[in-house]
Write a protein that holds these residues in place. Structure first.
Motif, mmCIF file in Angstrom:
data_model
loop_
_atom_site.group_PDB
_atom_site.id
_atom_site.type_symbol
_atom_site.label_atom_id
_atom_site.label_comp_id
_atom_site.label_asym_id
_atom_site.label_seq_id
_atom_site.Cartn_x
_atom_site.Cartn_y
_atom_site.Cartn_z
ATOM 1 N N PHE B 580 -95.336 -3.804 -2.615
ATOM 2 C CA PHE B 580 -96.101 -4.987 -2.986
ATOM 3 C C PHE B 580 -95.475 -6.224 -2.365
ATOM 4 N N ALA B 589 -93.188 -21.835 0.634
ATOM 5 C CA ALA B 589 -93.147 -22.405 -0.709
ATOM 6 C C ALA B 589 -91.881 -23.235 -0.936
ATOM 7 N N ALA C 81 -85.581 -20.220 -5.193
ATOM 8 C CA ALA C 81 -85.203 -19.176 -4.232
ATOM 9 C C ALA C 81 -84.279 -18.138 -4.855
ATOM 10 N N VAL C 84 -86.027 -15.464 -6.721
ATOM 11 C CA VAL C 84 -86.641 -14.460 -5.853
ATOM 12 C C VAL C 84 -85.603 -13.415 -5.453
ATOM 13 N N HIS C 85 -84.395 -13.889 -5.070
ATOM 14 C CA HIS C 85 -83.355 -12.950 -4.636
ATOM 15 C C HIS C 85 -82.961 -12.008 -5.774
ATOM 16 N N ARG C 88 -85.770 -9.511 -6.417
ATOM 17 C CA ARG C 88 -85.836 -8.477 -5.376
ATOM 18 C C ARG C 88 -84.677 -7.488 -5.526
ATOM 19 N N LEU C 147 -89.288 -23.609 -5.610
ATOM 20 C CA LEU C 147 -90.553 -23.282 -4.937
ATOM 21 C C LEU C 147 -91.595 -24.345 -5.301
ATOM 22 N N ILE C 156 -94.659 -11.511 -7.238
ATOM 23 C CA ILE C 156 -93.630 -11.416 -6.197
ATOM 24 C C ILE C 156 -93.298 -9.969 -5.866
ATOM 25 N N VAL C 157 -93.129 -9.159 -6.892
ATOM 26 C CA VAL C 157 -92.838 -7.733 -6.674
ATOM 27 C C VAL C 157 -93.700 -6.892 -7.614
#
Lengths: 242, 617, 196
Positions: B580, B589, C81, C84-85, C88, C147, C156-157
């Motif tokens: 995904f 962004a 950010a 996000v890291h 993930r 962001l 995001i995932v």
């Protein structure tokens, strides 16, 4: 002559001529999920939560007249799946942040999401930018939560005879407007005494200075799931939520 | 004059003659707004207030109607309003580049009014000029066969503020492009011939001929016309007095909005008497005294000629009182103009629009034949259907039934566009194979044909032996051909955006679902899609098919479903991963924060762009 | 009325019903740690939990990076950010990833900034607010960049399960985890399922 009946999930449910599938089900205390339907107003069939299968065809229970012998599927995994997706669409289309909403616990959209075990909005959020209208001395309009059920439109037009509310725009840009050149509720003849002030199933039309009065745990759908409250939903004309 | 400020009094002055022309009738609201906009340039808030007051309607209702139709402007749209037709066939002919070129020449941003209020440039749904595209509308007037050179010239004309009347007439020329004639297009009867024939037969006998003909509706659904007529003829009016007064209606659906269709345009420009005769025959047969033509706003340029024609018919006794010399046989025809809403092609949405409301499809039952226009028995027929009825009046039902196939009698007009040598109108007896059609129109390397527009079916090569008929491949007339060099994903993406734009927004699944699938297609198009999006499209397709209020929503995902079945690699080669990915560019962004902080260190970036395959935009 | 079949985002489904001790990691992103407090609200049931799972990266262990795990619990949405890291890292190390709480599920309170322009926000907060003299927008590379919009984590995932609530109660989290550990598809009925 025996009374005509439909077969609702295998159960014979009687009806009288002119009743819809929804009317018949409600009278028999059987829950068909719905948002835009209200027993006191002309059915409009736009939210599609009440989609059932009648004689094999997907139809809106609130608008389709019952016919003798009609076989209706209501509480099935397929239909509940579709209803859950419809709820998720409504959740991502607007800005529904339940923790900060005064209607939380008394909201039909939220209660249906519980009933249908909707755990996430699933789709990407639209996060539309919709300003609130706090102009009116008694009432706040928070358009972020509008699900376009048109209950306030119908109540104001058909009961209050004021036509305070209407819809404008088209498609995903469709939105609720008020009857004033300024676009402000304060410049209409709207009043808290209006029927239209008391029919919003979600948290758009709110009385000022009276929120969060009922503690968590005691609110309408804290007490009992919406699916168990058919009788109250059917009697809504007399006992309106404020 | 659009940026001029009007005070309320001035607006009322401007509005008064418009309202008077329509006798202050609230049911005429869409027509009144249209005409008021022609005078004022747009629909300022004070004008809506004045209109509401004049018609004794709630202001919110007037604003609701004004906000529904694409061609109504609540803010000034510019003295020159340029709308590029955005059908896939226009795109294939380079409309996208031409739009950019015009914007560059005029120094305007797409969708934004130029600072001097002179011009705005945007797109609109298919304008019905696919056989001579790319096309655009300027202030409602169609311009065809655009080229780079022509666009440059248009930008000069606009900058010189030359009135449209002084632009080269050649730019506005609309060709018929009739390539193949069969029984309908070779008809050469004088005006009124069909009506006189019907009167000579008598209404009972005319209905019998219709039954014998087994004519089915040419708008796509294929409902038997005689059954419609008979139901409306038999249905009770509200009151006996209504019945005596002939309060039944026949309506010609000329809201030809299905992308890729333009046959009705040709019938209305070159065979108007056949259309009017058909409408009159229908009126005579069901006992109606009033016929209405709902003409799509894009075809407004046809209005003067059509009105002139009606006047001619009135003078020759084919309209008005004692039609055809028959005392007591009165029949009038009015033309209503649409204002940019595809959904109004759905017959009950069309009725709402005719009654001056938002074009929202009605709940059925009741059906229009029992409760249609103004709640009275109403027949709504497609333009081509009515022409066929005129033919049947003259030559009889048995003759008609002998043409075509058993279940699909008569002929069908096809609007052929796309990758063919000779785009235009082709009339065939029903039953013709897709292969034959492709051969006739010079489609050398077709990989796909979209039959009946985006809401129809996408046929791949292995299906070209199928035939055009209600029992095999039914169609309202669109026949868009895609050569083997075309990207079928982009075709489907164009259609997804079309439905998103044209959804009326009444029911949840269509309102939100059409946006969701358009977003999915854009995500895949940007190279950010995964198998997840493909699954989403299927899921939403199933929901829309089952739960949408009308045919628009039910069909909205058809082109995606079809192309995913038949041209799946066009999607798969765009997928970036089997897992995904977000729908947005994470690195982008961070751009705002990067700019505000002046940072450019590694932690201020995602290595996102680098991971994208070559299709990223 | 039938459990939500949410985890159709393909991918492997871990069998967490076996008796092997599982590894569990937790993190709070753009959240308030309220969901972690709710996890602590399972009280003495924590002892039962640690008999069945080992904690990997979590505020409870102070482990800084996630190793191979069976279950990941994520509180909070994605606003910068670093979020996000971390997300993930969890996605690539956890077989099953669960969104816990309103912010992870739909952005929640932090997402209420989404109708504002980020540039204007930073400008007003650090440069033009009335009590600021010689202000400067912080630009230390150690600070995670925000962001432009806040997102729920499923944007995001791929996410396998969702536990809504602000916060979900300790009982809801316990019911969910024990269902999962015992190999049942987790379900939250009345009154455990709530959005506030």
């Amino acid at each position: 002559m025996t009374q005509p009946s439909i077969l609702l999930d295998g159960l014979p449910v009687p009806f009288v001529d002119g009743q819809t599938i929804m009317d018949a089900a409600m009278a028999a205390d059987i829950f068909i999920p719905h948002l835009c339907h209200h027993p006191e107003f002309k059915p409009q069939g736009s939210c599609k939560l009440c989609t059932v299968k009648a004689n094999g065809r997907y139809v809106s229970a609130c608008t389709l007249p019952a016919r003798d012998g009609m076989e209706v599927e209501n509480n099935s995994p397929d239909l509940n799946d579709k209803r859950r997706t419809l709820l998720q669409m409504l959740f991502v289309e607007g800005n529904h942040f339940c923790p900060s909403c005064e209607k939380s616990g008394n909201c039909m959209l939220q209660a249906l999401a519980y009933e249908l075990e909707m755990l996430s909005p699933h789709f990407d959020q639209f996060y539309p930018n919709r300003a609130v209208d706090a102009s009116h001395p008694e009432v706040l309009l928070d358009f972020n939560r509008c699900i376009l059920c048109e209950l306030c439109v119908r109540a104001s037009r058909d009961v209050d005879r004021k036509s305070v509310f209407s819809l404008s725009g088209r498609g995903i840009d469709k939105h609720l407007i008020v009857n004033a050149e300024s676009g402000r509720l304060a410049d209409t003849d709207f009043s808290w005494a209006d029927k239209a002030a008391h029919v919003c199933p979600v948290g758009v039309i709110l009385k000022k200075r009276s929120g969060f009065a009922v503690p968590i745990g005691k609110r309408r759908y804290d007490v009992e799931p919406i699916g168990m409250q058919v009788e109250r939903l059917a009697a809504r004309s007399a006992d309106e939520e404020s | 004059m659009s940026e001029e400020c009007f005070d309320a009094e001035e607006l009322e002055e401007l509005l008064r003659p418009v309202v008077e022309r329509h006798n202050g009738e609230p049911l005429q609201l869409v027509q009144i707004l249209r005409e008021a906009q022609e005078v004022v340039g747009y629909l300022p808030a004070a004008l809506l207030t004045a209109t509401a007051r004049a018609l004794k309607l709630p202001r919110a209702q007037v604003e609701g109607v004004a906000g529904f139709y694409s061609f109504f402007h609540l803010t000034p749209p510019g003295r020159y309003r340029v709308l590029f037709s955005d059908n896939i066939t226009d795109r294939m002919l380079g409309s996208g580049e031409l739009l950019d070129r015009l914007c560059n020449k005029l120094w305007v941003e797409r969708r934004k009014l130029s600072e001097d209020g002179l011009v705005s440039v945007d797109t609109t749904s298919c304008t019905g000029m696919c056989d001579q595209g790319p096309a655009l509308l300027v202030n409602g007037q169609p311009l065809t066969r655009l080229s780079g050179e022509r666009i440059d010239r248009i930008s000069e004309l606009i900058r010189a503020q030359l009135p449209l009347g002084d632009w080269p007439a050649e730019y506005f020329r609309v060709e018929d492009n009739i390539r193949r004639r069969d029984t309908l297009l070779s008809a050469e009867w004088p005006a009124g011939e069909a009506l006189r024939a019907a009167i000579a037969r008598g209404s009972e006998a005319m209905l019998a001929e219709m039954k014998l003909s087994n004519l089915r509706g040419r708008g796509g659904a294929g409902f038997t016309t005689a059954i419609k007529w008979e139901s409306a003829r038999r249905a009770a009016c509200h009151t006996e007095a209504d019945a005596q007064a002939g309060a039944r209606y026949v309506i010609c659906n000329a809201d030809e909005g299905e992308p890729g269709t333009f046959k009705d345009r040709v019938l209305l420009s070159s065979y108007p008497d056949l259309v009017f005769d058909g409408l009159s025959v229908a009126g005579f047969t069901i006992g109606a005294r009033k016929g209405l033509i709902y003409l799509r706003g894009e075809y407004a340029y046809l209005l003067p000629a059509l009105r002139e024609n009606l006047e001619r018919r009135r003078r020759s006794g084919l309209l008005g009182r004692a039609v055809g010399g028959e005392v007591g046989l009165d029949f009038e025809i009015d033309i209503h103009l649409g204002a940019g809403a595809y959904v109004c092609g759905e017959e009950t949405a069309l009725l709402e629009s005719l009654e001056g409301k938002r074009g929202i499809p009605r709940i059925r039952p009741p059906f229009p034949v029992t409760a249609g226009y103004r709640g009275q028995p109403t027949v709504v027929n497609n333009v081509e259907t009515l022409c066929k009825a005129a033919l049947i009046a003259i030559r009889g039902g048995a003759w008609f039934a002998g043409l075509g196939t058993k279940q699909s009698t008569g002929s069908k007009l096809l609007s052929i566009s796309g990758d063919v040598e000779m785009p235009g109108i082709y009339e065939y007896p029903f039953g013709v194979s897709v292969e034959q059609v492709l051969q006739d129109c010079g489609a050398g390397n077709a990989q796909a044909v979209q039959v009946s527009g985006p809401s129809g079916v996408c046929l791949a090569m292995h299906e070209f032996s199928r035939s055009i008929a209600f029992e095999d491949v039914p169609t309202a007339g669109a026949f868009m051909v895609f050569g083997s060099h075309r990207d079928m994903f982009e075709v489907a993406r164009n259609f997804a955006h079309f439905f998103k734009h044209e959804s009326c927004g009444f029911c949840t699944p269509c309102r939100v679902g059409t946006s969701l699938v358009a977003n999915c297609m854009d995500k895949i198009g940007k190279g950010l899609g995964t198998q997840y999006e493909i699954n989403q499209i299927f899921k939403i397709h199933r929901l829309l098919h089952a739960a949408s209020h009308c045919g628009l929503g039910q069909a909205a995902c058809n082109p995606l479903f079809d192309t995913l079945q038949k041209f799946r690699p066009a999607y798969e080669r765009r997928l970036c991963s089997l897992d995904f990915e977000p729908a947005f560019d994470l690195d982008q962004a961070l751009a705002a924060a990067r700019q505000m902080t002046g940072r450019d260190d590694p932690a201020a970036h995602f290595g996102f762009a680098a991971r994208l395959p070559g299709v990223a935009s | 009325m039938g459990a939500e079949r949410e985890p159709e985002r393909g991918a492997e489904r871990v069998v967490v019903g076996d008796k092997r001790k599982l590894r569990l990691a937790t993190a709070s992103l753009a959240g308030c740690f309220g969901c972690h407090m709710s996890l602590l609200d399972i009280d003495e049931r924590l002892f039962e939990l640690v008999e069945r799972v080992d904690f990997d990266r979590s505020p409870l262990t102070d482990i800084k990076h996630c190793g191979a795990c069976d279950i990941g619990l994520i509180e909070g949405g994605i606003c910068n950010a670093e979020n996000v890291h971390v997300l993930r890292e969890f996605r690539s190390h956890c077989k099953v990833l669960i969104a816990v709480g309103a912010c992870a599920v739909n952005g929640g309170l932090p997402a209420q900034r989404n109708h504002l322009d980020l540039g204007q926000c930073l400008q007003e907060i650090y440069l033009t607010a009335p009590d600021i003299v010689g202000g400067k927008i912080p630009n230390d590379p150690e600070l995670p960049l925000p962001l432009d919009k806040v997102h729920p984590i499923h944007e995001i995932v791929r996410i396998d399960y969702f536990i809504p609530g602000c916060p979900p109660s300790g009982d809801a989290i316990w019911k969910f985890l024990t269902d999962l550990l015992d190999g049942r598809t987790p379900r939250l009925g009345h009154p455990l399922l709530h959005f506030d």
